[in-house]
Design a protein around this motif. Structure first.
Motif, short mmCIF file in Angstrom:
data_model
loop_
_atom_site.label_atom_id
_atom_site.label_comp_id
_atom_site.label_asym_id
_atom_site.label_seq_id
_atom_site.Cartn_x
_atom_site.Cartn_y
_atom_site.Cartn_z
N PHE A 13 0.85 -1.18 0.00
CA PHE A 13 0.00 0.00 0.00
C PHE A 13 0.89 1.23 0.00
O PHE A 13 2.01 1.21 0.51
CB PHE A 13 -0.88 0.04 1.26
CG PHE A 13 -1.99 -0.96 1.28
CD1 PHE A 13 -3.18 -0.71 0.61
CD2 PHE A 13 -1.87 -2.15 1.99
CE1 PHE A 13 -4.21 -1.64 0.64
CE2 PHE A 13 -2.88 -3.08 2.02
CZ PHE A 13 -4.07 -2.82 1.35
N GLU A 14 0.38 2.30 -0.59
CA GLU A 14 1.07 3.58 -0.41
C GLU A 14 0.77 4.08 0.99
O GLU A 14 -0.29 3.81 1.55
CB GLU A 14 0.59 4.58 -1.46
CG GLU A 14 0.98 4.22 -2.88
CD GLU A 14 0.49 5.24 -3.89
OE1 GLU A 14 -0.03 6.30 -3.46
OE2 GLU A 14 0.61 4.97 -5.10
N ARG A 15 1.71 4.79 1.57
CA ARG A 15 1.57 5.25 2.94
C ARG A 15 1.85 6.73 3.06
O ARG A 15 2.60 7.29 2.26
CB ARG A 15 2.51 4.46 3.87
CG ARG A 15 2.06 3.02 4.15
CD ARG A 15 3.12 2.26 4.90
NE ARG A 15 2.62 1.02 5.50
CZ ARG A 15 2.41 -0.09 4.85
NH1 ARG A 15 2.68 -0.15 3.55
NH2 ARG A 15 1.94 -1.16 5.48
N VAL A 16 1.23 7.33 4.07
CA VAL A 16 1.50 8.72 4.40
C VAL A 16 1.86 8.79 5.89
O VAL A 16 1.51 7.89 6.66
CB VAL A 16 0.28 9.63 4.12
CG1 VAL A 16 -0.04 9.64 2.62
CG2 VAL A 16 -0.94 9.16 4.91
N ILE A 17 2.55 9.82 6.26
CA ILE A 17 2.92 10.02 7.66
C ILE A 17 1.82 10.82 8.34
O ILE A 17 1.49 11.92 7.92
CB ILE A 17 4.28 10.75 7.78
CG1 ILE A 17 5.36 9.96 7.04
CG2 ILE A 17 4.64 10.92 9.25
CD1 ILE A 17 5.57 8.55 7.56
N GLY A 18 1.24 10.23 9.40
CA GLY A 18 0.17 10.90 10.13
C GLY A 18 0.70 11.98 11.05
O GLY A 18 1.91 12.19 11.17
N ALA A 19 -0.24 12.66 11.71
CA ALA A 19 0.14 13.77 12.59
C ALA A 19 1.00 13.31 13.76
O ALA A 19 1.80 14.09 14.29
CB ALA A 19 -1.12 14.46 13.11
N ASP A 20 0.83 12.03 14.16
CA ASP A 20 1.62 11.51 15.28
C ASP A 20 2.91 10.87 14.84
O ASP A 20 3.62 10.26 15.64
CB ASP A 20 0.79 10.51 16.09
CG ASP A 20 0.36 9.30 15.26
OD1 ASP A 20 0.59 9.32 14.02
OD2 ASP A 20 -0.18 8.35 15.83
#
Length: 472
Positions: free
Chosen positions: A41-48
């Motif tokens: 899956f493609e991933r993004v960095i969350g706020a945490d």
């Protein structure tokens, strides 16, 4: 024909050594990298700061099968990836060895059991009380922080006339249920709430009711087994295992608490408070906890008037006794290393979650717990599984008519209860090692707890679907 007559051992005594089991799972994971299509899956960095899956972005990638050398390399990488938990085990075990060497802990437990015997408090009540105590602790801290308290549970159980499994169960089951079903766990509920944007720790009422019922039911299962063992010790699953050094060295009437014992117990109380207040109020986790254990060991050494050489020797002895448990943690992590490096972990997650869209909300909610239970075997970290799966599970739940709050409850149940029997959970293997309970014997007992807990949780889950459970 009975097993005794045939001479054949029961199945749980034929289970291989825990290290053999873990290595076999590493090899199996390596085989999967050859036969399971690679994908990500493609991933993004969350706020945490966590890496979150982007739903609908799964795609095939080049196969990266594990080599024979990679199988052994994963153990090294697993040890490195689990370093904080491993050192937590070693330092906490060393500290408790120093505390235990003073005799203060044995004296206090002996006095407590003498009072219980004289007041005729039902032993079942003691089991329920201790299970609830550690379940309450599990509401705010992970099971790895409860590892050092295993020896306390075992000592109490042996003092009451029970076996090793009763002592282990009060800590493992109690703490595990608190962590799995509690309403205020930052690493699981907090992570899920942050991912979907729900108010932090919302839905506390229904979760608290589920936690209470699960803890009560499981404590009654432990008490039923304890009564059976006390009535007939030959029915104990650990009847042939030595308890030397774990129980009491003299009769209960001989135990008294002196002034030095009180100071050591004060250190132990401060340690316990740090385990509760640190994570909940000060934002502490493993690094700070390890520091507290070292400080507790030093203070205890001063109180006991130990020389530096004696205190260090006792500390190192305690840490050394837990080397095998620490190795188990690293080998459990190695399974995940193999699957991640082979790019098949996301494939497994995708394959397990996709079919849920074909079912109605009631059945989908139940199946979602089972899906999380399977994924939990390869991603035993609660926060890790939340970050890896919930960005995908929230949309899936919405498509079948589940609220986000209900999807979180399904995650809690699936990702938590199965931890009671999974060898990939390092803290469980460490606690079994401390209590001298072979994993096979533990599973034989714990599986009955799991089989009771799932229906209880499913009842609350179906209620959540019925009332269309919202944010609060």
């Amino acid at each position: 024909m009975s097993l005794q007559k045939t001479g054949k051992k029961p199945w749980y005594e034929r289970i291989p050594n825990t290290f053999v089991i873990l290595f076999a799972l590493i090899v199996f994971a390596a085989i999967l990298t050859w036969v399971v299509p690679a994908g990500e899956f493609e991933r993004v960095i969350g706020a945490d700061g966590r890496s979150l899956i982007q739903p609908g972005t799964y795609h095939a990638v080049d196969q990266a099968p594990a080599s024979l050398f990679d199988i052994f390399l994963s153990i090294s990488k697993g040890l490195q990836g689990s370093a904080n938990i491993i050192f937590m085990i070693l330092l906490s075990s060393g500290a408790f060895k120093v505390i235990n060497s003073t005799g203060a802990l044995e004296n206090s437990i002996g006095v407590m059991l003498r009072v219980i015997n004289r007041s005729r408090i039902p032993a079942t009540a003691v089991i329920i009380l201790i299970t609830f105590l550690f379940s309450a602790l599990g509401l705010v801290v992970g099971p790895e922080i409860q590892i050092p308290f295993t020896i306390i549970g075992v000592s109490i159980a042996l003092g009451l006339g029970y076996d090793l499994i009763v002592g282990l169960a009060m800590i493992v089951v109690g703490g595990g249920i608190g962590f799995a079903t509690g309403p205020i766990c930052a690493s699981t509920i907090g992570t899920c709430d942050a991912i979907c944007g729900l108010p932090l720790f919302s839905g506390m009422g229904l979760r608290t009711a589920n936690w209470f019922c699960c803890t009560l039911v499981s404590s009654l299962v432990i008490a039923a087994y304890a009564r059976r063992v006390k009535k007939d010790p030959s029915r104990s699953y650990t009847k042939d295992i030595s308890t030397e050094g774990l129980g009491f060295s003299r009769s209960l009437d001989e135990y008294h608490i002196g002034s030095r014992d009180k100071l050591v117990l004060l250190v132990l109380l401060g340690l316990f408070l740090c385990l509760v207040i640190g994570p909940t109020v000060l934002g502490w986790y493993l690094d700070e906890m390890m520091t507290v254990f070292v400080i507790a060991a030093i203070l205890t050494g001063f109180i006991a008037h130990y020389s530096a050489d004696k205190a260090i020797g006792i500390f190192c002895q305690g840490a050394g006794e837990m080397f095998s448990a620490a190795m188990m943690v690293g080998m459990g992590r190695a399974i995940q290393v193999i699957l991640e490096n082979g790019h098949v972990l996301d494939t497994i997650v995708n394959a397990l979650s996709a079919p849920l869209t074909n079912f109605g909300p009631y059945l989908a909610a139940i199946l979602m717990t089972l899906v999380h239970g399977v994924i939990d075997f390869v991603i035993p970290s609660g926060s890790g599984q939340a970050a890896a799966t919930m960005p995908l599970m929230f949309p899936v739940g919405q498509m079948v008519g589940l609220t986000d709050q209900t999807s979180i409850l399904a995650f809690q149940v699936g990702a938590g209860i199965s931890d009671l029997v999974y060898p990939t959970l390092g803290s469980l293997m460490a606690m079994c090692g401390i209590a001298r309970v072979p994993f096979g014997q533990w599973v034989k007992f714990a599986i009955r707890v799991v089989l009771v807990l799932y229906p209880v949780c499913w009842a609350f889950l179906l209620l959540a679907v019925r009332i269309n459970w919202g944010p609060f």
